[in-house]
Write a protein that holds these residues in place. Structure first.
Motif, PDB file in Angstrom:
ATOM      1  N   TYR A   1      26.193   5.536 -11.914  1.00 48.66           N
ATOM      2  CA  TYR A   1      25.431   4.303 -12.154  1.00 48.66           C
ATOM      3  C   TYR A   1      25.922   3.209 -11.198  1.00 48.66           C
ATOM      4  CZ  TYR A   1      23.771  -0.007 -14.272  1.00 48.66           C
ATOM      5  OH  TYR A   1      23.192  -1.235 -14.457  1.00 48.66           O
ATOM      6  N   SER A   2      27.241   3.122 -11.024  1.00 47.57           N
ATOM      7  CA  SER A   2      27.819   2.141 -10.098  1.00 47.57           C
ATOM      8  C   SER A   2      27.285   2.378  -8.691  1.00 47.57           C
ATOM      9  CB  SER A   2      29.345   2.246 -10.060  1.00 47.57           C
ATOM     10  OG  SER A   2      29.899   2.103 -11.348  1.00 47.57           O
ATOM     11  N   ALA A   3      27.257   3.645  -8.293  1.00 50.32           N
ATOM     12  CA  ALA A   3      26.734   3.998  -6.970  1.00 50.32           C
ATOM     13  C   ALA A   3      25.286   3.534  -6.840  1.00 50.32           C
ATOM     14  CB  ALA A   3      26.829   5.515  -6.753  1.00 50.32           C
ATOM     15  N   TYR A   4      24.511   3.800  -7.851  1.00 55.38           N
ATOM     16  CA  TYR A   4      23.084   3.452  -7.879  1.00 55.38           C
ATOM     17  C   TYR A   4      22.908   1.933  -7.777  1.00 55.38           C
ATOM     18  CZ  TYR A   4      18.312   4.781  -9.472  1.00 55.38           C
ATOM     19  OH  TYR A   4      16.979   5.041  -9.580  1.00 55.38           O
ATOM     20  N   LEU A   5      23.756   1.211  -8.518  1.00 54.37           N
ATOM     21  CA  LEU A   5      23.713  -0.250  -8.511  1.00 54.37           C
ATOM     22  C   LEU A   5      24.036  -0.790  -7.117  1.00 54.37           C
ATOM     23  CD1 LEU A   5      23.543  -2.947 -10.146  1.00 54.37           C
ATOM     24  CD2 LEU A   5      25.988  -2.685 -10.608  1.00 54.37           C
ATOM     25  N   TYR A   6      25.118  -0.285  -6.503  1.00 52.30           N
ATOM     26  CA  TYR A   6      25.489  -0.758  -5.166  1.00 52.30           C
ATOM     27  C   TYR A   6      24.429  -0.379  -4.132  1.00 52.30           C
ATOM     28  CZ  TYR A   6      30.096  -2.358  -6.616  1.00 52.30           C
ATOM     29  OH  TYR A   6      31.120  -3.047  -7.211  1.00 52.30           O
ATOM     30  N   ARG A   7      23.806   0.778  -4.334  1.00 47.60           N
ATOM     31  CA  ARG A   7      22.760   1.210  -3.404  1.00 47.60           C
ATOM     32  C   ARG A   7      21.590   0.228  -3.446  1.00 47.60           C
ATOM     33  NH1 ARG A   7      20.500   1.459   0.024  1.00 47.60           N
ATOM     34  NH2 ARG A   7      19.694   3.093   1.377  1.00 47.60           N
ATOM     35  N   SER A   8      21.235  -0.183  -4.652  1.00 43.31           N
ATOM     36  CA  SER A   8      20.147  -1.147  -4.825  1.00 43.31           C
ATOM     37  C   SER A   8      20.528  -2.504  -4.227  1.00 43.31           C
ATOM     38  CB  SER A   8      19.837  -1.301  -6.321  1.00 43.31           C
ATOM     39  OG  SER A   8      19.047  -2.448  -6.524  1.00 43.31           O
ATOM     40  N   MET A   9      21.738  -2.939  -4.503  1.00 44.39           N
ATOM     41  CA  MET A   9      22.211  -4.226  -3.964  1.00 44.39           C
ATOM     42  C   MET A   9      22.184  -4.205  -2.442  1.00 44.39           C
ATOM     43  SD  MET A   9      25.478  -4.871  -6.447  1.00 44.39           S
ATOM     44  CE  MET A   9      25.356  -5.792  -7.993  1.00 44.39           C
ATOM     45  N   SER A  10      22.602  -3.078  -1.858  1.00 42.59           N
ATOM     46  CA  SER A  10      22.614  -2.955  -0.398  1.00 42.59           C
ATOM     47  C   SER A  10      21.205  -3.085   0.167  1.00 42.59           C
ATOM     48  CB  SER A  10      23.230  -1.610   0.002  1.00 42.59           C
ATOM     49  OG  SER A  10      23.141  -1.446   1.406  1.00 42.59           O
ATOM     50  N   SER A  11      20.282  -2.413  -0.471  1.00 44.45           N
ATOM     51  CA  SER A  11      18.894  -2.453  -0.015  1.00 44.45           C
ATOM     52  C   SER A  11      18.340  -3.876  -0.092  1.00 44.45           C
ATOM     53  CB  SER A  11      18.073  -1.501  -0.888  1.00 44.45           C
ATOM     54  OG  SER A  11      16.745  -1.498  -0.479  1.00 44.45           O
ATOM     55  N   ASP A  12      18.652  -4.565  -1.179  1.00 45.67           N
ATOM     56  CA  ASP A  12      18.150  -5.933  -1.351  1.00 45.67           C
ATOM     57  C   ASP A  12      18.778  -6.888  -0.341  1.00 45.67           C
ATOM     58  OD1 ASP A  12      16.526  -7.863  -2.703  1.00 45.67           O
ATOM     59  OD2 ASP A  12      18.352  -8.634  -3.626  1.00 45.67           O
ATOM     60  N   MET A  13      20.076  -6.731  -0.081  1.00 49.90           N
ATOM     61  CA  MET A  13      20.743  -7.609   0.876  1.00 49.90           C
ATOM     62  C   MET A  13      20.248  -7.340   2.306  1.00 49.90           C
ATOM     63  SD  MET A  13      22.644  -9.890  -0.563  1.00 49.90           S
ATOM     64  CE  MET A  13      21.204 -10.027  -1.604  1.00 49.90           C
TER      65      MET A  13
END
Ligand SMILES: [Fe+2]
Ligand SMILES: [Fe+2]
Length: 162
Positions: A20-32
């Protein structure tokens, strides 16, 4: 020695939390990336990769202790965040949550007399200290930059060097 049911369940839940943490950071990366913060997007991608490694470490440990992996449900994550500071705040809060989760399993392992799991989790205890420190540093950087776009992008470039 086979893991007992309590510890097995807790470790299986931790696998889900790491992915889940990986998924969250992946989403944050895409948004940034979409918002033009390439450096922070890169930093968050590295974080994503680390979280996958954490999940893999626990899977390997469960396998070594003759346990079965559950591969439980990973919840959806937000796709949009307000600004880099909001991302940094959310990531720090998330790391604090994960630290508490690791502490809880560590204490359970101690209560069960499972010294192997206690020793295994030591790495994660130390890792969480680092994770929280890193997240705090990023939060402080974007806080210091405030509303100044130039300063935000200067700090972003620094994060790109990770
Ligand atoms: Fe992690
Ligand atoms: Fe983490």
């Amino acid at each position: 020695m086979k893991l007992n049911d309590t510890i097995l369940k807790a470790l299986n839940e931790q696998v889900v939390k790491e992915f889940y943490s990986a998924y969250l950071y992946r989403s944050m990366s895409s948004d940034m990336k979409a918002a033009g913060y390439k450096g922070y997007a890169h930093w968050l991608m590295k974080q994503y990769e680390e979280e996958v490694e954490h999940g893999e470490k626990i899977i390997a440990y469960i396998e070594d202790r003759d346990g079965t992996i559950d591969f439980g449900q990973i919840d959806a994550v937000a796709s949009r965040f307000d600004c880099p500071l909001a991302v940094a705040e959310a990531s720090l809060a998330h790391e604090q949550y994960v630290s508490e989760s690791i502490r809880t399993i560590f204490k359970a392992a101690r209560a069960e007399g499972d010294i192997e799991t206690e020793l295994f989790l030591q790495w994660f205890v130390n890792e969480q200290v680092e994770e929280e420190a890193n997240a705090t540093e990023v939060k402080a950087g974007f806080e210091a930059a405030g509303d100044c776009k130039g300063l935000r992008h200067m700090f972003d470039a620094q994060l790109g060097k990770r």
